[in-house]
Scaffold this motif. Structure first.
Motif, PDB file in Angstrom:
ATOM      1  N   LEU A  53       0.908  -1.273  -0.034  1.00  0.00           N
ATOM      2  CA  LEU A  53       0.147  -0.100   0.155  1.00  0.00           C
ATOM      3  C   LEU A  53       0.922   1.169  -0.118  1.00  0.00           C
ATOM      4  O   LEU A  53       2.021   1.379   0.489  1.00  0.00           O
ATOM      5  N   PHE A  54       0.385   2.231  -0.571  1.00  0.00           N
ATOM      6  CA  PHE A  54       1.449   3.581  -0.925  1.00  0.00           C
ATOM      7  C   PHE A  54       0.483   4.859  -0.305  1.00  0.00           C
ATOM      8  O   PHE A  54      -0.633   4.715  -0.696  1.00  0.00           O
ATOM      9  N   TRP A  55       1.313   5.810   0.250  1.00  0.00           N
ATOM     10  CA  TRP A  55       0.833   7.255   0.223  1.00  0.00           C
ATOM     11  C   TRP A  55       1.637   8.032  -0.633  1.00  0.00           C
ATOM     12  O   TRP A  55       2.763   7.796  -0.667  1.00  0.00           O
ATOM     13  N   TYR A  56       0.940   8.823  -1.522  1.00  0.00           N
ATOM     14  CA  TYR A  56       1.652   9.771  -2.499  1.00  0.00           C
ATOM     15  C   TYR A  56       1.330  11.179  -2.208  1.00  0.00           C
ATOM     16  O   TYR A  56       0.160  11.469  -1.554  1.00  0.00           O
ATOM     17  N   LYS A  57       2.409  12.061  -2.093  1.00  0.00           N
ATOM     18  CA  LYS A  57       2.005  13.510  -1.979  1.00  0.00           C
ATOM     19  C   LYS A  57       1.916  14.279  -3.175  1.00  0.00           C
ATOM     20  O   LYS A  57       2.910  13.711  -4.041  1.00  0.00           O
ATOM     21  N   GLN A  58       1.120  15.124  -3.418  1.00  0.00           N
ATOM     22  CA  GLN A  58       1.178  15.917  -4.660  1.00  0.00           C
ATOM     23  C   GLN A  58       1.039  17.232  -4.155  1.00  0.00           C
ATOM     24  O   GLN A  58      -0.138  17.814  -4.134  1.00  0.00           O
ATOM     25  N   PRO A  59       2.134  17.875  -4.282  1.00  0.00           N
ATOM     26  CA  PRO A  59       2.252  19.582  -3.887  1.00  0.00           C
ATOM     27  C   PRO A  59       1.568  20.400  -5.001  1.00  0.00           C
ATOM     28  O   PRO A  59       1.102  19.546  -6.124  1.00  0.00           O
ATOM     29  N   PRO A  60       1.449  21.424  -4.819  1.00  0.00           N
ATOM     30  CA  PRO A  60       0.895  22.460  -5.815  1.00  0.00           C
ATOM     31  C   PRO A  60       1.676  22.191  -7.224  1.00  0.00           C
ATOM     32  O   PRO A  60       1.037  22.447  -8.194  1.00  0.00           O
TER      33      PRO A  60
ATOM     34  N   GLN B  94       3.669   0.395   2.511  1.00  0.00           N
ATOM     35  CA  GLN B  94       3.552  -0.525   3.809  1.00  0.00           C
ATOM     36  C   GLN B  94       3.627  -1.911   3.084  1.00  0.00           C
ATOM     37  O   GLN B  94       2.595  -2.107   2.081  1.00  0.00           O
ATOM     38  N   GLU B  95       4.164  -2.944   3.543  1.00  0.00           N
ATOM     39  CA  GLU B  95       4.072  -4.244   3.048  1.00  0.00           C
ATOM     40  C   GLU B  95       3.073  -4.997   4.019  1.00  0.00           C
ATOM     41  O   GLU B  95       2.955  -5.160   5.264  1.00  0.00           O
ATOM     42  N   ALA B  96       1.929  -5.529   3.166  1.00  0.00           N
ATOM     43  CA  ALA B  96       0.788  -6.263   4.034  1.00  0.00           C
ATOM     44  C   ALA B  96       1.212  -7.250   5.012  1.00  0.00           C
ATOM     45  O   ALA B  96       0.618  -7.531   6.011  1.00  0.00           O
TER      46      ALA B  96
ATOM     47  N   ARG C  78       8.791  11.868   9.968  1.00  0.00           N
ATOM     48  CA  ARG C  78       7.687  12.293  10.545  1.00  0.00           C
ATOM     49  C   ARG C  78       6.434  11.636  10.146  1.00  0.00           C
ATOM     50  O   ARG C  78       5.477  11.822  10.518  1.00  0.00           O
ATOM     51  N   PHE C  79       6.676  10.650   9.197  1.00  0.00           N
ATOM     52  CA  PHE C  79       5.400  10.055   8.577  1.00  0.00           C
ATOM     53  C   PHE C  79       5.492   8.937   8.955  1.00  0.00           C
ATOM     54  O   PHE C  79       6.360   7.962   8.755  1.00  0.00           O
ATOM     55  N   SER C  80       4.262   7.918   9.575  1.00  0.00           N
ATOM     56  CA  SER C  80       4.043   6.829   9.864  1.00  0.00           C
ATOM     57  C   SER C  80       2.732   6.425   9.351  1.00  0.00           C
ATOM     58  O   SER C  80       1.771   7.095   9.053  1.00  0.00           O
ATOM     59  N   VAL C  81       2.461   5.151   9.236  1.00  0.00           N
ATOM     60  CA  VAL C  81       1.167   4.304   8.959  1.00  0.00           C
ATOM     61  C   VAL C  81       0.552   3.701  10.060  1.00  0.00           C
ATOM     62  O   VAL C  81       1.377   3.227  10.868  1.00  0.00           O
ATOM     63  N   ASN C  82      -0.705   3.621  10.006  1.00  0.00           N
ATOM     64  CA  ASN C  82      -1.484   2.758  11.105  1.00  0.00           C
ATOM     65  C   ASN C  82      -2.152   1.552  10.329  1.00  0.00           C
ATOM     66  O   ASN C  82      -3.101   2.065   9.464  1.00  0.00           O
ATOM     67  N   PHE C  83      -1.691   0.737   9.953  1.00  0.00           N
ATOM     68  CA  PHE C  83      -2.193  -0.518   9.324  1.00  0.00           C
ATOM     69  C   PHE C  83      -2.818  -1.655   9.838  1.00  0.00           C
ATOM     70  O   PHE C  83      -2.136  -2.151  10.691  1.00  0.00           O
TER      71      PHE C  83
ATOM     72  N   ALA D 217      -6.886  -6.323   8.963  1.00  0.00           N
ATOM     73  CA  ALA D 217      -8.324  -7.109   9.048  1.00  0.00           C
ATOM     74  C   ALA D 217      -9.397  -6.188   8.597  1.00  0.00           C
ATOM     75  O   ALA D 217     -10.258  -6.368   7.776  1.00  0.00           O
ATOM     76  N   ALA D 218      -9.036  -4.960   9.067  1.00  0.00           N
ATOM     77  CA  ALA D 218     -10.258  -3.788   8.720  1.00  0.00           C
ATOM     78  C   ALA D 218     -10.035  -3.150   7.458  1.00  0.00           C
ATOM     79  O   ALA D 218     -10.597  -2.235   7.029  1.00  0.00           O
ATOM     80  N   LYS D 219      -8.827  -3.624   6.655  1.00  0.00           N
ATOM     81  CA  LYS D 219      -8.481  -3.067   5.370  1.00  0.00           C
ATOM     82  C   LYS D 219      -8.311  -1.334   5.516  1.00  0.00           C
ATOM     83  O   LYS D 219      -9.087  -0.778   4.796  1.00  0.00           O
ATOM     84  N   SER D 220      -7.513  -0.868   6.593  1.00  0.00           N
ATOM     85  CA  SER D 220      -7.410   0.470   6.799  1.00  0.00           C
ATOM     86  C   SER D 220      -6.028   0.669   6.738  1.00  0.00           C
ATOM     87  O   SER D 220      -5.222  -0.063   7.238  1.00  0.00           O
ATOM     88  N   PHE D 221      -5.804   1.956   6.180  1.00  0.00           N
ATOM     89  CA  PHE D 221      -4.295   2.182   6.060  1.00  0.00           C
ATOM     90  C   PHE D 221      -4.138   3.719   6.405  1.00  0.00           C
ATOM     91  O   PHE D 221      -4.075   4.487   5.233  1.00  0.00           O
ATOM     92  N   SER D 222      -4.125   4.266   7.429  1.00  0.00           N
ATOM     93  CA  SER D 222      -3.965   5.710   7.537  1.00  0.00           C
ATOM     94  C   SER D 222      -2.663   6.318   7.631  1.00  0.00           C
ATOM     95  O   SER D 222      -1.674   5.540   8.066  1.00  0.00           O
ATOM     96  N   LEU D 223      -2.323   7.360   7.294  1.00  0.00           N
ATOM     97  CA  LEU D 223      -1.090   8.043   7.318  1.00  0.00           C
ATOM     98  C   LEU D 223      -1.237   9.034   8.401  1.00  0.00           C
ATOM     99  O   LEU D 223      -1.972   9.879   8.640  1.00  0.00           O
TER     100      LEU D 223
END
Lengths: 114, 116
Positions: free
Chosen positions: A34-41, A51-53, A63-68, A71-77
């Motif tokens: 799973l991935f988080w991408y940032k798109q600035p202006p 994150q590797e499942a 400063r960036f971390s995930v809460n994976f 089971a809930a298929k949730s991936f917050s940044l």
């Protein structure tokens, strides 16, 4: 079909605060990334974190971390000590396993307030 | 860090004209992709390319679109007869392995296509 849902179209926080962006996804696979991408202006797409499942440990990049929650298929940044340069659109993305394409969520526009 | 390079950064064309968007992927990468993003919308997959052929394409990638790797370094997207709805930011990406599932995908900085 693969779906990725980001339920927060916009968020804003004060500089130095912590903010959490949510993402849920749908897959029938066991092993995936799973991935988080940032798109600035500038509209460039910048990989923030992945994150590797099959790993139970949550990924961290400075400063960036995930809460994976597999089971809930949730991936917050989580962005700690937010900075003005963190202002951007953030996209969660999940691959369709067995082929090459990434499916992106609709994005969360994050504004860091000085 | 190595980069994916896209040219031009902005292309303006008249409806019905052909456009070619150019990309130079990272040199040792084997998988190449085009994605697009209509303003205000999410990024959408168009096509993936491996071993000199298309490996997957989306519904968006119809007969008006084609991709080519004319030499060892360039990867191009051609739109044969542009429509107004083709106006979007087009991103090229490349990866060393099979992208998405287990590899980091490197994106270029995009080409903004404006069809008038």
């Amino acid at each position: 079909a693969q779906t990725v849902t980001q339920s927060q179209p916009e968020m804003s926080v004060q500089e130095a605060e912590t903010v959490t962006l949510s993402c849920t996804y749908d897959t029938s696979e066991n092993n995936y990334y799973l991935f988080w991408y940032k798109q600035p202006p500038s509209r460039q797409m910048i990989l923030v974190i992945r994150q590797e499942a099959y790993k139970q440990q949550n990924a961290t990049e400075n400063r960036f971390s995930v809460n994976f929650q597999k089971a809930a298929k949730s991936f917050s940044l989580k962005i700690s000590d937010s900075q003005l340069g963190d202002t951007a659109m953030y996209f969660c993305a999940s691959p369709n396993f067995g082929n090459e394409k990434l499916t992106f969520g609709t994005g969360t526009r994050l504004t860091i307030i000085p | 860090e190595p980069e994916v390079t896209q040219t031009p950064s902005h292309q303006v064309t008249q409806m019905g004209q052909e456009v070619i968007l150019r990309c130079v992927p990272i040199s040792n990468h084997l998988y190449f992709y085009w994605y697009r993003q209509i303003l205000g919308q999410k990024v959408e997959f168009l096509v993936s390319f491996y071993n000199n052929e298309i490996s997957e394409k989306s519904e968006i990638f119809d007969d008006q679109f084609s991709v080519e790797r004319p030499d060892g370094s360039n990867f191009t997207l051609k739109i044969r007869s542009t429509k107004l709805e083709d106006s979007a930011m087009y991103f090229c990406a490349s990866s060393a392995g099979q992208g998405g599932s287990n590899e980091k995908l490197f994106f270029g900085s995009g080409t903004q296509l404006s069809v008038l």
